[in-house]
Design a protein around this motif. Sequence first.
Motif, PDB file in Angstrom:
ATOM      1  N   ARG A 315      73.336  36.083  70.016  1.00 19.04           N
ATOM      2  CA  ARG A 315      73.035  37.384  69.418  1.00 19.04           C
ATOM      3  C   ARG A 315      73.043  38.480  70.124  1.00 19.04           C
ATOM      4  NH1 ARG A 315      68.330  35.346  64.952  1.00 19.04           N
ATOM      5  NH2 ARG A 315      69.379  33.298  64.461  1.00 19.04           N
ATOM      6  N   LEU A 316      74.084  38.612  71.297  1.00 15.51           N
ATOM      7  CA  LEU A 316      74.282  39.769  71.826  1.00 15.51           C
ATOM      8  C   LEU A 316      74.582  41.094  70.986  1.00 15.51           C
ATOM      9  CD1 LEU A 316      74.726  40.981  74.617  1.00 15.51           C
ATOM     10  CD2 LEU A 316      77.119  40.263  74.464  1.00 15.51           C
ATOM     11  N   MET A 317      73.854  42.281  71.330  1.00 12.53           N
ATOM     12  CA  MET A 317      74.222  43.201  70.699  1.00 12.53           C
ATOM     13  C   MET A 317      74.535  44.593  71.835  1.00 12.53           C
ATOM     14  SD  MET A 317      71.442  42.934  67.715  1.00 12.53           S
ATOM     15  CE  MET A 317      70.243  42.363  68.819  1.00 12.53           C
ATOM     16  N   VAL A 318      75.414  45.207  71.480  1.00 11.73           N
ATOM     17  CA  VAL A 318      76.105  46.251  72.874  1.00 11.73           C
ATOM     18  C   VAL A 318      76.288  47.378  71.920  1.00 11.73           C
ATOM     19  CG1 VAL A 318      77.247  44.466  73.976  1.00 11.73           C
ATOM     20  CG2 VAL A 318      78.368  45.655  72.442  1.00 11.73           C
ATOM     21  N   HIS A 319      76.124  47.968  70.804  1.00  6.60           N
ATOM     22  CA  HIS A 319      76.166  49.174  70.419  1.00  6.60           C
ATOM     23  C   HIS A 319      77.581  49.578  70.589  1.00  6.60           C
ATOM     24  CE1 HIS A 319      71.710  50.656  70.431  1.00  6.60           C
ATOM     25  NE2 HIS A 319      71.855  49.761  69.345  1.00  6.60           N
ATOM     26  N   PRO A 320      78.659  49.399  69.988  1.00  5.99           N
ATOM     27  CA  PRO A 320      79.927  49.816  70.203  1.00  5.99           C
ATOM     28  C   PRO A 320      79.940  51.388  69.830  1.00  5.99           C
ATOM     29  CG  PRO A 320      80.123  48.036  68.838  1.00  5.99           C
ATOM     30  CD  PRO A 320      78.555  48.155  68.941  1.00  5.99           C
ATOM     31  N   TYR A 321      80.467  51.991  70.839  1.00 15.57           N
ATOM     32  CA  TYR A 321      80.252  53.524  70.958  1.00 15.57           C
ATOM     33  C   TYR A 321      81.465  54.214  70.757  1.00 15.57           C
ATOM     34  CZ  TYR A 321      78.923  58.000  73.356  1.00 15.57           C
ATOM     35  OH  TYR A 321      78.719  59.163  73.507  1.00 15.57           O
ATOM     36  N   ALA A 322      81.520  55.277  69.855  1.00 12.85           N
ATOM     37  CA  ALA A 322      82.727  56.193  69.506  1.00 12.85           C
ATOM     38  C   ALA A 322      82.388  57.708  70.288  1.00 12.85           C
ATOM     39  CB  ALA A 322      82.866  56.071  68.173  1.00 12.85           C
ATOM     40  N   THR A 409      76.303  53.191  67.226  1.00 17.82           N
ATOM     41  CA  THR A 409      76.469  52.389  66.052  1.00 17.82           C
ATOM     42  C   THR A 409      75.644  51.191  66.270  1.00 17.82           C
ATOM     43  OG1 THR A 409      78.414  51.394  66.909  1.00 17.82           O
ATOM     44  CG2 THR A 409      78.734  53.057  65.316  1.00 17.82           C
ATOM     45  N   GLU A 410      74.881  50.942  65.192  1.00 18.80           N
ATOM     46  CA  GLU A 410      73.727  49.968  65.182  1.00 18.80           C
ATOM     47  C   GLU A 410      74.767  48.466  64.901  1.00 18.80           C
ATOM     48  OE1 GLU A 410      69.910  47.630  63.284  1.00 18.80           O
ATOM     49  OE2 GLU A 410      70.575  49.705  62.631  1.00 18.80           O
ATOM     50  N   ASP A 411      74.475  47.694  65.764  1.00 17.59           N
ATOM     51  CA  ASP A 411      75.108  46.238  66.029  1.00 17.59           C
ATOM     52  C   ASP A 411      74.203  45.383  65.589  1.00 17.59           C
ATOM     53  OD1 ASP A 411      77.202  44.915  66.960  1.00 17.59           O
ATOM     54  OD2 ASP A 411      76.709  45.094  68.956  1.00 17.59           O
ATOM     55  N   LEU A 412      74.645  44.633  64.398  1.00 18.93           N
ATOM     56  CA  LEU A 412      73.524  43.608  63.732  1.00 18.93           C
ATOM     57  C   LEU A 412      73.810  42.230  64.564  1.00 18.93           C
ATOM     58  CD1 LEU A 412      74.116  44.357  60.134  1.00 18.93           C
ATOM     59  CD2 LEU A 412      71.930  44.755  61.590  1.00 18.93           C
TER      60      LEU A 412
END
Length: 549
Positions: A315-322, A409-412
């Motif tokens: 359940r790694l989450m990394v906040h993909p960033y734009a 961006t929130e990463d579920l």
Amino acid sequence: MSVHEQQEQRPDDGRPADVLIVGAGASGGVAALELAGRGFRVVCLEQGDWNIPDDFTGNKPEWELTKLKQWNPAPNVRQGAADYPVDTSETPIEPLMFNGVGGSTIMFSGHWVRAMPSDFKVRTLDGVADDWPFTYADLAPFYDEVTAHIGASGLEGDPAYPDPHTFPNPPLPLGKYGLAAAKGMDKLGWHWWPAPNAIASKNFRNRPACQRFGACESGCPTGAKASTDLTHWRDAIDKGARLITGARVRRLTVDAQGLVTGAEYVDRDGVVRHQAAGVTVLAANGVGTPRLLLNSTSSLFPNGLANSSGLVGKRLMVHPYASVYGTYEEEMETWLGPAGQALQSLHFYESDPSRGFIRGAKWNLMPTGGPLRNTLWEPGQDWRTAFGPAFHDRLQNTFGHTSEWGITTEDLPEEHNEVVLDPTLTDADGIPAPRIRYTISENTQRMIDFNVARAVEAHQAAGAIHVDPIPVVRESGWHLLGTARMGDDPSTSVVDQWGRAHDVPNLFVIDGSVFVTSTGMNPTATIMAVALRAMRHLADHRSDQQFAG
């Protein structure tokens, strides 16, 4: 006498620590100061070293060149003696982290934002992921305490929040580019607020005010940024904590009862040593912590320590960033710092099903740095737009004229996004290195597309003459979350709400690994508040805590 000399001269009498902390970053600093101040014998193992402001190059001519290598945020690029490699062949997001006293707070931008109340009850509100085992109200006092302690700068009363939380320092200047962006947001009727930063806007305790070098992401050359080497570790050492640098932990040890007895580490001379402790606290970030747990196998824990749920590393989450860059005809002074954030917007933060996705994103307005950054090009772009005959035109038209709306961006949480041990790659001491397997979900991709389109509109409303969107920035994986998640049910979580491992009653995890959801916010304020809450609970319930030995 310097703090380094005090540390070197403090004798090690060979006694076990009451509490051993692994990692001297954001959460490790909080733990050390809280526990040492409460009378615990604290030892911390940190594989990096101390840095002083003069080590950083933001006030030196070579600044932008050293940021490409020596002070690059990616360990795979930096390749320093304290770094370990990470296999990133199966992820579009490169992990960014720093090993040293202060951890990644040495190189973070300094965005100091709280999660929203909705972030703690995503399952209840949106029917996805899980609720956290506590609420925003439970964490608010710890947000307040950490914010006051580090000297964050901000403006009270952001209407996006339910409470008008305060800051010990006034906000940093908006600057020309901030004023222009604010006018654009006003035209659209969208929320914005002077952004809070973990950067002193005026002299605060032992730290000077920000001098606006704009080099926050490669170490603050004045010490204005609230890295925990400045805000926590010196005080923790004064209270008796012992910090051992150059100590690369390779595994945690356990006794026949399944209690952690301490850690095996390799010192800078290559000697394997053992630090015994009654309680062990992991604060090694969302990649380093699962790596250590998975490396700590034994007959009692054949699948890794504290891993009966099978969720360590999952359940790694990394906040993909734009990034959406807007170039303006007017000189906007976007070479001025801080490289934190001038404005933030939470207009598109809360869920709105009409947008075609769940949850939302936080926007931050940032400057664009020095001339070298403005002449480099992104992967996939035509290099000829930056060099040759176009070089001078590009530099003249962009340097000082371009600002960035960054989108977090929130990463579920999804179980297939994970940190595992690489079967062949090792660090310099032969310890198995981590491999990251991560894909951007369909929900997150729709969120990115929507917010990028809105950020283009925001730049255009502010008067930009050219807008350049980069929907996914590969070198943006600062936020490494969720790989040892907390919860009440041992079958679906690794630790409880206080960070205590369900399987190992004298083992705690207090870094971003414990996040249940990623939120859409930069996580440092939440990491430190969660760590303070957990460690205060440990100290308050010392008589109930089980200790090894």
